[in-house]
Motif scaffolding. Structure first.
Motif, PDB file in Angstrom:
ATOM      1  N   GLY A  75     -24.186 -69.420 -46.626  1.00  0.00           N
ATOM      2  CA  GLY A  75     -24.333 -70.820 -46.290  1.00  0.00           C
ATOM      3  C   GLY A  75     -23.241 -71.387 -45.407  1.00  0.00           C
ATOM      4  O   GLY A  75     -23.353 -72.515 -44.948  1.00  0.00           O
ATOM      5  N   ASN A 132     -27.560 -75.543 -42.700  1.00  0.00           N
ATOM      6  CA  ASN A 132     -27.974 -76.133 -43.978  1.00  0.00           C
ATOM      7  C   ASN A 132     -29.427 -76.588 -43.926  1.00  0.00           C
ATOM      8  O   ASN A 132     -30.190 -76.390 -44.882  1.00  0.00           O
ATOM      9  CB  ASN A 132     -27.080 -77.325 -44.322  1.00  0.00           C
ATOM     10  CG  ASN A 132     -25.658 -76.920 -44.629  1.00  0.00           C
ATOM     11  OD1 ASN A 132     -25.368 -75.762 -44.905  1.00  0.00           O
ATOM     12  ND2 ASN A 132     -24.752 -77.872 -44.566  1.00  0.00           N
ATOM     13  N   THR A 157     -27.007 -75.561 -49.175  1.00  0.00           N
ATOM     14  CA  THR A 157     -25.643 -75.609 -48.653  1.00  0.00           C
ATOM     15  C   THR A 157     -24.835 -74.386 -49.055  1.00  0.00           C
ATOM     16  O   THR A 157     -23.658 -74.281 -48.698  1.00  0.00           O
ATOM     17  CB  THR A 157     -24.919 -76.872 -49.158  1.00  0.00           C
ATOM     18  OG1 THR A 157     -24.989 -76.925 -50.586  1.00  0.00           O
ATOM     19  CG2 THR A 157     -25.561 -78.118 -48.568  1.00  0.00           C
ATOM     20  N   GLN A 183     -26.457 -83.806 -47.122  1.00  0.00           N
ATOM     21  CA  GLN A 183     -27.100 -82.509 -47.333  1.00  0.00           C
ATOM     22  C   GLN A 183     -26.683 -81.902 -48.662  1.00  0.00           C
ATOM     23  O   GLN A 183     -27.505 -81.275 -49.347  1.00  0.00           O
ATOM     24  CB  GLN A 183     -26.769 -81.567 -46.173  1.00  0.00           C
ATOM     25  CG  GLN A 183     -27.464 -81.923 -44.868  1.00  0.00           C
ATOM     26  CD  GLN A 183     -27.140 -80.936 -43.764  1.00  0.00           C
ATOM     27  OE1 GLN A 183     -26.053 -80.374 -43.706  1.00  0.00           O
ATOM     28  NE2 GLN A 183     -28.093 -80.727 -42.870  1.00  0.00           N
ATOM     29  N   GLU A 227     -30.913 -70.596 -51.179  1.00  0.00           N
ATOM     30  CA  GLU A 227     -31.284 -70.403 -49.788  1.00  0.00           C
ATOM     31  C   GLU A 227     -32.636 -69.706 -49.681  1.00  0.00           C
ATOM     32  O   GLU A 227     -32.969 -68.828 -50.484  1.00  0.00           O
ATOM     33  CB  GLU A 227     -30.209 -69.567 -49.090  1.00  0.00           C
ATOM     34  CG  GLU A 227     -30.372 -69.481 -47.599  1.00  0.00           C
ATOM     35  CD  GLU A 227     -29.198 -68.783 -46.951  1.00  0.00           C
ATOM     36  OE1 GLU A 227     -29.290 -68.506 -45.743  1.00  0.00           O
ATOM     37  OE2 GLU A 227     -28.215 -68.510 -47.644  1.00  0.00           O
TER      38      GLU A 227
END
Length: 303
Positions: free
Chosen positions: A75, A182, A188, A236, A245
């Protein structure tokens, strides 16, 4: 009360004078003149500046610990950290070469060191599809950083001044790769919330100190835009908090993935398939079937 404040120990007086100057120290400390708005604003600005320096010395430590504990830099954008580290280094060298007070640029020293370590960790933990020598990559990146630092220090002052002007767009564009990453990953990753919040607070404080002590509209605009982008990162963090992710989701659940060429039957199709299958009934055994011979003969006893 003024009898006490005017007879403070010499080391306290010298420290106060070195921070706010003789005029404001005499007005605020010795005379206790709290109506001196100009000195109050100046002292507050100096206090915030020192706070930024102290905060900068630990700002990226949680990010470092987060990477080391997770053994992953997932990230985190490598281009973003490279640009940000370069921006910090230029400001550090420019301020030192011009003999600025350490309180006006001290945080850049600590942020440059911490960012350099984080950049090396990103290089080390960055996933690669082919076999690569990670220690050699990290060593090469470290050598490049040291060489860049020496090159900056040896630049003429005029050229260094141009580099300092370039730090405004450089520091701003350093946030864009992280924001884009992101948004693409909808996560993140290992981005530290403490670091982002600290940068937002630092930008707010620098806006006040710049307006109070410098009054440069270009520098003020730079901090304002940096504050805006840091707020985007903060938003975010709030939106993607706790989310994994997208790429990692696919990796974790890869054994449940069905190739696109394999058709998936619906529930209705499954029911139809079960109805079409006919299983012939099994005939029950005869009710009075004779027992199978066991191989042993039994004799009937006759009385």
């Amino acid at each position: 009360m003024t009898a006490i404040t005017r007879n403070l120990p010499w080391f306290i007086k010298d420290l106060g004078v070195s921070i706010v100057g003789q005029k404001c120290y005499t007005s605020l400390v010795e005379n206790l003149n709290i109506e001196d708005v100009e000195c109050l604003k100046y002292s507050l600005s100096k206090g915030l500046g020192l706070g930024i320096v102290v905060g900068g010395s630990i700002m990226k430590v949680p990010q470092l610990l987060l990477i080391l504990s997770a053994k992953s830099a997932r990230g985190l954008s490598l281009p973003a950290y490279v640009l940000e580290t370069l921006s910090y280094a230029i400001t550090l060298v420019y301020s030192q070469r011009n003999d600025f007070p350490f309180s006006t640029y001290g945080e850049n020293l600590f942020l440059t060191i911490q960012n350099a370590i984080i950049t090396l960790l990103i290089v080390f933990y960055q996933p690669s599809r082919r076999q690569t020598n990670k220690p050699a990559q990290v060593a090469g990146a470290a050598v490049a950083m040291v060489a860049s630092g020496f090159a900056l220090y040896l630049l003429p002052k005029d050229t260094l001044a141009l580099c300092q002007v370039a730090t405004l767009p450089l520091s701003l564009f350093s946030k864009l790769p992280q924001i884009i990453q992101n948004n693409r990953a909808q996560s993140t990753g290992q981005l530290s919330a403490f670091a982002v919040i600290s940068q937002i607070a630092g930008c707010l404080a620098r806006l006040f100190t710049t307006a109070t002590e410098v009054g440069d509209i270009i520098v003020t605009a730079g901090f304002a835009l940096a504050l805006l982008l840091n707020c985007v990162l903060g938003a975010q963090l709030w939106m993607y908090w706790g989310k994994v992710e997208n790429e990692e989701k696919g990796h974790l659940h890869g054994h449940h993935h069905v190739p696109p060429h394999v058709p998936v039957a619906s529930e209705k199709g499954k029911q139809k398939e079960q109805v079409d299958i006919v299983v012939p009934p099994v005939s029950p055994p005869p009710r009075y079937a004779s027992p199978q011979p066991s191989g042993r003969k039994w004799a009937r006893k006759v009385d």
